[in-house]
Scaffold this motif. Sequence first.
Motif, PDB file in Angstrom:
ATOM      1  N   LYS A   1     -60.420-121.252 -78.377  1.00  0.00           N
ATOM      2  CA  LYS A   1     -59.150-120.614 -78.652  1.00  0.00           C
ATOM      3  C   LYS A   1     -58.075-121.121 -77.702  1.00  0.00           C
ATOM      4  N   ARG A   4     -56.703-124.426 -78.887  1.00  0.00           N
ATOM      5  CA  ARG A   4     -55.843-124.275 -80.054  1.00  0.00           C
ATOM      6  C   ARG A   4     -54.479-123.715 -79.649  1.00  0.00           C
ATOM      7  N   LEU A   5     -54.480-122.743 -78.748  1.00  0.00           N
ATOM      8  CA  LEU A   5     -53.219-122.182 -78.260  1.00  0.00           C
ATOM      9  C   LEU A   5     -52.410-123.222 -77.489  1.00  0.00           C
ATOM     10  N   GLN A   6     -53.085-124.046 -76.708  1.00  0.00           N
ATOM     11  CA  GLN A   6     -52.395-125.108 -75.962  1.00  0.00           C
ATOM     12  C   GLN A   6     -51.786-126.129 -76.928  1.00  0.00           C
ATOM     13  N   ASP A   7     -52.512-126.477 -77.993  1.00  0.00           N
ATOM     14  CA  ASP A   7     -51.976-127.401 -79.010  1.00  0.00           C
ATOM     15  C   ASP A   7     -50.741-126.808 -79.682  1.00  0.00           C
ATOM     16  N   GLN A   8     -50.789-125.512 -79.998  1.00  0.00           N
ATOM     17  CA  GLN A   8     -49.637-124.849 -80.602  1.00  0.00           C
ATOM     18  C   GLN A   8     -48.448-124.858 -79.650  1.00  0.00           C
ATOM     19  N   LEU A   9     -48.708-124.581 -78.383  1.00  0.00           N
ATOM     20  CA  LEU A   9     -47.643-124.585 -77.374  1.00  0.00           C
ATOM     21  C   LEU A   9     -47.017-125.971 -77.260  1.00  0.00           C
ATOM     22  N   SER A  11     -46.957-128.293 -79.559  1.00  0.00           N
ATOM     23  CA  SER A  11     -46.227-128.563 -80.798  1.00  0.00           C
ATOM     24  C   SER A  11     -44.870-127.862 -80.798  1.00  0.00           C
ATOM     25  N   ILE A  12     -44.853-126.608 -80.388  1.00  0.00           N
ATOM     26  CA  ILE A  12     -43.601-125.842 -80.350  1.00  0.00           C
ATOM     27  C   ILE A  12     -42.660-126.429 -79.310  1.00  0.00           C
TER      28      ILE A  12
END
Length: 135
Positions: A1, A4-9, A11-12
């Motif tokens: 998790k 995945r959160l780091q990838d989202q961060l 990307s944003i």
Amino acid sequence: KLRRLQDQLNSISKDMNEYKEILDEFGYEDQDIAIAGILSIKYGNTCDMLYAGMDKRFKKFMPQYKEYVENFKWAFDKGCIWSSMGGVEGTLDDGLTKFKDNFNPTINELIGEFDLPVNKMLYNLSQIAYKLLKK
């Protein structure tokens, strides 16, 4: 998790940097920025979309979908019963055709752009044959 959160961060953060560059280019004051548009004409009860385009920097927002829907609304509010989105490639597998397919289009296949009959009798026969073959 956590990954995945780091990838989202990431990307944003990338998106925010891109939009900051755009805002720096246009300025921060309240102003309208054209990110997509359609040039249409109404003739009788038909609307023809002559050209549609968008600023590629804003493609993540998919503005062309809203543009097409708004153009259809405009056309039907003006009394149109038909709205043409323009042509498609003959192979029906290009990106533009796939995009237009989202609107459940009716594709009319024509022999050419203009019909200029040189022999009226043969032309009428060919039109009858074409309609029969189309069924």
